[in-house]
Motif scaffolding. Structure first.
Motif, PDB file in Angstrom:
ATOM      1  N   ARG A  12      28.683 -18.308 -27.448  1.00 57.57           N
ATOM      2  CA  ARG A  12      28.407 -17.407 -26.312  1.00 57.57           C
ATOM      3  C   ARG A  12      27.257 -17.904 -25.510  1.00 57.57           C
ATOM      4  NH1 ARG A  12      26.152 -12.186 -29.396  1.00 57.57           N
ATOM      5  NH2 ARG A  12      24.886 -13.242 -30.797  1.00 57.57           N
ATOM      6  N   SER A  67      24.637 -19.684 -23.309  1.00 54.98           N
ATOM      7  CA  SER A  67      24.249 -19.982 -21.926  1.00 54.98           C
ATOM      8  C   SER A  67      23.473 -21.063 -21.354  1.00 54.98           C
ATOM      9  CB  SER A  67      23.647 -18.425 -21.375  1.00 54.98           C
ATOM     10  OG  SER A  67      22.549 -18.320 -22.077  1.00 54.98           O
ATOM     11  N   LYS A  68      22.906 -21.717 -22.209  1.00 54.61           N
ATOM     12  CA  LYS A  68      22.070 -22.641 -22.162  1.00 54.61           C
ATOM     13  C   LYS A  68      22.078 -23.776 -23.200  1.00 54.61           C
ATOM     14  CE  LYS A  68      17.700 -20.706 -23.394  1.00 54.61           C
ATOM     15  NZ  LYS A  68      16.235 -20.246 -23.329  1.00 54.61           N
ATOM     16  N   ASP A  91      21.462 -25.021 -17.669  1.00 53.77           N
ATOM     17  CA  ASP A  91      22.132 -23.703 -17.724  1.00 53.77           C
ATOM     18  C   ASP A  91      23.585 -23.761 -17.622  1.00 53.77           C
ATOM     19  OD1 ASP A  91      22.925 -20.742 -17.107  1.00 53.77           O
ATOM     20  OD2 ASP A  91      21.717 -20.819 -15.440  1.00 53.77           O
ATOM     21  N   PHE A 116      27.328 -19.142 -17.344  1.00 57.30           N
ATOM     22  CA  PHE A 116      28.485 -18.094 -17.544  1.00 57.30           C
ATOM     23  C   PHE A 116      27.562 -17.030 -18.558  1.00 57.30           C
ATOM     24  CE2 PHE A 116      30.383 -18.914 -21.699  1.00 57.30           C
ATOM     25  CZ  PHE A 116      30.272 -20.159 -21.822  1.00 57.30           C
ATOM     26  N   ASP A 117      28.140 -15.994 -18.608  1.00 56.45           N
ATOM     27  CA  ASP A 117      27.770 -14.951 -19.598  1.00 56.45           C
ATOM     28  C   ASP A 117      28.799 -14.436 -20.432  1.00 56.45           C
ATOM     29  OD1 ASP A 117      24.923 -14.786 -18.675  1.00 56.45           O
ATOM     30  OD2 ASP A 117      25.558 -13.530 -17.025  1.00 56.45           O
TER      31      ASP A 117
END
Length: 86
Positions: free
Chosen positions: A12, A14-15, A29, A32-33
């Motif tokens: 999960r 995000s970066k 980055d 997406f979340d």
């Protein structure tokens, strides 16, 4: 001569952070979340719309093989779940 760090849970993230040769950190980055499962859900929906019973990206045989591998790992580690008792 550097490193690549994902400071969150991989599935999960995000970066990501790149550190190289004493240069300032570079943060990427991922844009997406979520928990990563959205990709599986989108592929399942695509297969349903196409009327197929499996994805060409991840076949049923691959999934079954992965389940057997995970069962073997759990047995070796002594991990058991209530559903295993049936």
């Amino acid at each position: 001569k550097g490193s690549f760090e994902i400071p969150e849970h991989l599935h999960r993230a995000s970066k990501a952070i790149i550190r190289a040769n004493g240069q300032p950190d570079r943060v990427i980055d991922a844009g997406f979340d979520g928990w990563g499962y959205q990709f599986e859900a989108m592929e399942a929906a695509r297969c349903l719309r196409a009327g197929t019973i499996e994805s060409e990206f991840l076949t049923l045989d691959f999934s079954l093989g992965m389940m057997k591998t995970m069962d073997t790992v759990r047995n070796i580690c002594g991990i058991s779940y209530p559903a295993d008792q049936t």
